[in-house]
Design a protein around this motif. Structure first.
Motif, PDB file in Angstrom:
ATOM      1  N   SER A  17       0.833  -1.213   0.000  1.00 16.50           N
ATOM      2  CA  SER A  17       0.000   0.000   0.000  1.00 16.50           C
ATOM      3  C   SER A  17       0.861   1.254   0.000  1.00 16.50           C
ATOM      4  N   TRP A  18       1.917   1.234   0.779  1.00 15.94           N
ATOM      5  CA  TRP A  18       2.813   2.390   0.831  1.00 15.94           C
ATOM      6  C   TRP A  18       3.391   2.678  -0.553  1.00 15.94           C
ATOM      7  N   LEU A  21       0.673   4.012  -2.901  1.00 18.48           N
ATOM      8  CA  LEU A  21       0.338   5.411  -2.612  1.00 18.48           C
ATOM      9  C   LEU A  21       1.467   6.353  -3.017  1.00 18.48           C
ATOM     10  N   ARG A  23       3.535   5.739  -5.405  1.00 19.93           N
ATOM     11  CA  ARG A  23       3.691   5.602  -6.864  1.00 19.93           C
ATOM     12  C   ARG A  23       5.145   5.729  -7.291  1.00 19.93           C
TER      13      ARG A  23
END
Length: 162
Positions: A17-18, A21, A23
């Motif tokens: 997820s990190w 987010l 990118r």
């Protein structure tokens, strides 16, 4: 290993997820994602409940499929109820459902099931977990609803979580 990563799937989820987010796959982001993925589960370990006793995987699969079918059916019923609301208003009502299920993991699963099935809202759980107050969007027969709710959801959860 368990001391460093008490919840490896949670760590993997945080790490991915990190990066999604951010990118970016820049080394600094990779290092920061790794740091957060290790530290957050360590800090939140006391907050996570102990894993529940999951038995009868076949029953679990049947329950998931049954809930999926009920979500689709209930969504159509609620949509039709809203569309024909002026001619035939829905008969919303609160229903008190007696419970035999006491396991906290089973009750949490029942809460999630109730939340995803359109037309039902979990209103209150008795302090001793003996009864559940639900709001039903359109109720024809209270006794039939209670029997169906207990048979479709509570009985399989009792079997799964004992």
């Amino acid at each position: 290993m368990k001391r460093l990563l008490p919840a490896p799937w949670l760590s993997l989820g945080i790490f991915c997820s990190w990066l999604l987010l951010a990118r970016s796959l820049h080394p600094a982001h990779l290092l920061l994602a790794l740091l957060v993925a290790v530290v957050v589960p360590l800090l939140t370990a006391p907050l996570r409940p102990a894993p529940g006793p999951l038995r009868h995987w076949g029953t679990l699969l049947r329950l998931v499929l049954h809930v999926g079918r009920d979500v689709v059916r209930s969504a159509l019923d609620v949509a039709l109820g809203v569309l024909r609301g002026r001619r035939h208003p829905p008969r919303g009502a609160f229903v008190l459902v007696p419970l035999a299920l006491r396991d906290t993991h089973g009750l949490a699963a029942l809460a999630m099931i109730t939340a995803v099935v359109p037309g039902t809202v979990w209103a209150e759980l008795a302090p001793d977990h003996s009864a559940l107050l639900l709001h039903v969007f359109d109720l024809d027969d209270e006794a039939a609803f209670i029997a169906q709710f207990r048979n479709d959801y509570e009985r399989p959860l009792l079997e799964i979580f004992g």
